[in-house]
Design an enzyme around this catalytic site. Structure first.
Site: not given
Length: 962
Positions: A376, A411
């Site tokens: 994330m 990411e």
């Protein structure tokens, strides 16, 4: 909860005068001493009048409250809606169904909380969030002060809150406040309207649990030196910040954040920004960390963690500090060094590519034992599951390293596309995920140019895979309308990621590299529409192509076209023309009738013959059928459309051109990317002989990409045919195609200094060798089986693992499937004794390869009923058992029987991480199995039904007709 008016003129302590009262107050002259006696009686009378008025008012208020409470109880009994009001007390923010508001003389007033979206009348400017984290009992308490700007006059403040125990402390007059759990909202109703252009402050204190279901603020654990240790970390995307604090939890409501974390000093706390100041309490010795104020960002990018990890760090040339936090033993072993090294290079790469500097002073990478996603991209604090960021070079394969690399590249890209530039709403999530997925390949090519990812692996791993899904009648447009919170999870699918990446790649090739970079720079700096940025960049170079109109066709329509090119000779001129037609590509001829979809197709075409290849030309196809002049050609001239497969569409040809292309496969690399055209055959566009002839050239192929493309196609067919009468013929045919090249390439050596050294090895050669060994062992090559068994036997007898890391997963799985129960127990033991994350992953997967249903059942049961299988690996166990032909029905039955346990353990994250549902149903392709799915009831089966499983059955029937 409190509400302050912080506009100019209002007092900071909340006791400023209201506008109405302020206008009526005037300054009176002083009363002199000689007037005091005269006025004594008047003053006494006035005081008695005031006292009487107060008493009457108090009685009226009591009666009013009692009446209102009775009315509220009446409403509660009929509507089930709450009646919380007044200062003090506590209530669950998701505890009821909301309230129906009304005014005297009004039948009903507008109720904005009944909308699924926030009303937009107020917006947050800044959050001051203070949390105390209790790791001993997994709870936390907090206070948040939200600075609000009123946009439109309103009596309501509507924001999000979920699973928070609220403690109320009112400062200004609030009429009512209540939860509306249907939309995970909380409503504050005021006595008077807030005024536009004014700034207010909302204060809320709350308590909540640190959950165990991977969303919001959740806990995790790991074992070190036989001691279980805990950590807590956030996962707010897409709509779970509301589980940690009351907020405006939609991406458009960007604000700044000031965070303070208080916790036991044995832990370390992290957040998006660096620690600005720290202090230890004299009373309890607890540590308080104040983090610097963030830039404006959406709530779902706010992040924090409380853990006892250690770290390694580096620094970029521009002064950005990069740290990787992980378990102390992982840091000590150097497992995080590789990710730290490439992150430093990637920050520099993206800054140069986008011409925009990284915005924060630091970037932390946090490796956690369990997480609902691979990673994330929280701004300044990216969180990764351990398997996607920790690398042990001595035991990790090149494919594991490649996968880890691409996750990190993805990411870090989000630090620009996502964190800095954020879609306004979830219907456009494909933009940020598509950009990041595309740059996985661009960024990896920067790190390792010899891997040639964007021109090779992108085709097989992204383009071909998503076109398979997008060719089904159950597909959907990449841009989907999202109304309810329950709809948000479904936009995070492979259509968003992979089709988004494919469309962005097509756009980049249409624009050309310099203009594409110019458009991205404009998008980031000025946050304009992505297509407007592209259009401006094109027009600045004199190219008048309406990018917005073109891309609307690709984003607002489902699927993609198949472009058919036919050569037609002109009767008047000694040149050849081509006829180009387009239609919506769909598997199944019956669904293609009355199809009216059209696209603007950027078709590149090249022609050639045995002696020369002409340069490619670009043709824009806007209609169903068009004729274009190509140039002089003869009967021996072939043509290829969609050069390098940069366009998101399939290409078909007349049969004569197919024959010429098949002849060129053996000599011309430009036509090798035509690939295995069994997709066209299954959809009814090609006769059965063409795909077989295309596969037939493979024994002569020495390049990795055609073999990789062929193997992915063959595995798709394998899972459809493995329970049919035709499977033996199919597997024999595959082995025949593989045998000569497999024996020529042989097996890798494992000499000194070669283990895991993918940076120095020939990547293409290693991957081709691995692909051939996998095909040979999977389809039953006897020599491949003997070699795998020999490796396992040597390992058991010598207790030294001499198996080359790049093929360990193949050898482990083959050995477990062929050998006895003792080998399974040996692998089980090694799984528990290994400390390397990548090695544990492939050992656990190998245990699911057994042909012994007793052992498979045992593994399934152990995964949920003991601590022997880590909690984060349970889903992978069920999926891999389901991929085993002997375990398919076991996994499907186990999934149904244990659904309540799975749902209780993983909660909403199970649906967000849909790989479990798709994994256990991936191989269900018989009529009986499909009927079983469609006839099932309950929440889980309504989710499965959305997977449109019937598409696999159509594939199966389509192949059997070949």
């Amino acid at each position: 909860m409190g509400l302050n008016d912080s506009s100019p003129g209002a007092m900071r302590n909340g006791r400023g005068l209201s506008d109405q009262w302020a206008e009526s107050v005037v300054v009176r002259p002083r009363t002199t001493e000689r007037h005091i006696t005269v006025h004594k009686r008047l003053v006494l009378g006035f005081a008695l009048s005031i006292l009487t008025l107060i008493i009457v008012t108090a009685v009226a208020v009591v009666l009013s409250v009692q009446f209102e409470a009775c009315g509220a109880r009446d409403r509660d009994e009929t509507t089930g809606e709450p009646s919380s009001r007044g200062p003090g007390g506590s209530a669950k923010l998701n505890g009821g169904r909301g309230e129906r508001m009304g005014e005297k003389g009004d039948e009903e007033v507008v109720q904005p909380w009944r909308n699924s979206r926030l009303p937009g009348s107020v917006r947050p400017r800044h959050y001051d969030l203070r949390l105390a984290v209790y790791m001993d009992n997994f709870t936390f308490s907090g206070e948040v002060s939200i600075e609000l700007e009123c946009i439109n006059a309103t009596r309501f403040i509507v924001l999000h809150a979920d699973r928070l125990e609220r403690k109320v402390q009112l400062i200004m007059r609030i009429h009512r406040h209540f939860p509306f759990p249907a939309n995970q909202m909380y409503v504050v109703a005021l006595h008077r309207e807030m005024k536009p252009m004014r700034v207010y402050r909302l204060n809320v204190s709350f308590d909540a649990a640190i959950e165990d279901e991977l969303l919001g603020f959740f806990r995790s654990s790991y074992t070190m030196q036989r001691e279980r240790r805990y950590l807590a970390v956030t996962q707010f995307s897409p709509i779970h910040a509301r589980k940690a604090f009351p907020c405006f939890d939609e991406p458009v409501y960007k604000a700044t954040f000031s965070l303070t974390l208080r916790h036991d000093p044995q832990y370390t706390s992290l957040s998006n920004m660096p620690v600005e100041s720290s202090s230890l309490s004299d009373e309890d010795g607890w540590l308080t960390n104040h983090f610097a104020r963030t830039p404006r960002m959406s709530t779902y990018y706010l992040a924090w963690a409380v853990c006892n990890f250690t770290y390694r760090e580096t620094q970029t040339d521009s002064g950005v500090t990069i740290r990787l936090y992980a378990r102390p033993d992982a840091i000590l072993s150097g497992a995080g060094d590789y990710a730290l090294h490439i992150t430093k290079r990637l920050l520099g790469f993206y800054q140069d590519y986008f011409k925009v500097q990284y915005s924060l002073p630091k970037l932390d990478l946090l490796a956690v034992p369990k997480h609902p996603y691979a990673a994330m991209e929280n701004w300044g604090l990216s969180v990764f599951v351990e398997q996607k960021i920790l690398l042990d070079a001595d035991v990790s394969s090149s494919s594991y390293q490649m996968e880890l690399t691409m996750v990190v590249v993805h990411e870090i890209c989000h630090q620009w596309f996502g964190d800095l530039v954020t879609p306004v709403w979830w219907e456009d999530v494909w933009l940020k995920e598509g950009f990041a997925h595309f740059f996985e390949y661009v960024g990896t090519d920067f790190l390792f140019p010899k891997w040639n990812m964007e021109k090779q692996r992108f085709l097989t791993d992204v383009l071909h895979e998503v076109m398979l899904l997008d060719g089904l009648s159950s597909s959907h447009p990449i841009s989907q309308e999202v109304e309810q919170a329950t709809d948000i999870d479904r936009v995070f699918d492979w259509i968003a990621y992979k089709k988004g990446a494919a469309l962005i790649r097509m756009l980049a090739n249409v624009m050309g590299q310099p203009l594409f970079q110019k458009g991205l720079n404009s998008l980031i700096l000025y946050t304009t529409c992505v297509f407007d940025s592209a259009l401006k960049a094109m027009r600045s170079e004199g190219r008048d192509i309406d990018i917005g109109e073109m891309m609307d066709r690709w984003t607002l329509q489902m699927g993609y076209p198949v472009v058919t090119i036919s050569k037609n000779q002109s009767e008047q001129l000694p040149t050849y023309y081509i006829t180009v037609s387009q239609e919506h590509f769909l598997y199944g001829e019956e669904v293609r009738k009355n199809n009216s979809l059209q696209w603007q197709v950027p078709l590149t075409v090249a022609v050639g013959n045995t002696s020369a290849v002409c340069s490619e030309s670009l043709i824009w196809i806007n209609n169903k059928t068009e004729t274009h002049r190509i140039g002089q050609m003869d009967d021996s001239t072939w043509l290829v459309g969609n050069i390098n497969q940069t366009g998101y569409f399939r290409v078909n040809y007349d049969l004569q051109n197919w024959k010429l292309l098949i002849q060129q496969l053996h000599t011309n690399p430009q036509v090798k990317l035509v690939c295995i055209q069994y997709h066209l055959r299954l959809a009814g566009y090609l006769p059965q002989g063409v795909p077989l002839q295309l596969i037939g050239y493979l024994p002569e192929e020495t390049s990795f990409l055609p073999w990789h493309a062929a193997s992915r196609a063959l595995y798709q067919l394998d899972k459809l045919l493995d329970r049919t009468d035709e499977y033996r013929l199919f597997s024999d045919y595959v082995l025949k195609q593989v045998a000569s090249r497999y024996h020529q390439m042989g097996w890798p050596t494992n000499g000194p200094g070669t283990e895991g050294n993918v940076l120095q090895a020939s990547y293409q050669t290693e991957e081709l060798q691995r692909e051939l060994i996998m095909l040979a062992c999977s389809f039953g090559n006897k020599q491949c089986h003997r070699q795998a068994v020999a490796y396992i036997s040597d390992w058991i007898s010598s207790n030294k693992n001499r198996i080359p890391p790049n093929i360990r997963d193949i050898v482990y799985c083959t050995g477990v499937s062929l050998m006895d129960e003792d080998v399974w127990e040996f692998i089980w033991m090694k799984f528990h004794s290994s400390n390397a994350v990548s090695e544990k992953k492939i050992l656990l997967e190998a245990l699911t390869c057994s042909d012994n249903t007793f052992l498979l059942n045992r593994l399934l049961n152990l995964s949920l009923t003991s601590d022997l299988v880590p909690e984060q690996d349970v889903i992978d166990v069920i999926i891999h058992v389901g991929r085993n032909p002997q375990g398919r029905n076991l996994a499907w039955r186990y999934f149904r029987e244990k659904w309540d346990i799975l749902n209780a353990r993983y909660g909403e994250a199970l649906f967000m991480n849909s790989k479990l549902i798709s994994g256990v149903t991936e191989f269900l392709n018989t009529e009986r199995e499909l009927n079983e799915v469609s006839e099932s009831s309950g929440v889980v089966f309504s989710v499965i039904s959305r997977l449109k499983m019937t598409s696999d059955r159509k594939w199966h029937l389509g192949f059997r007709k070949v």
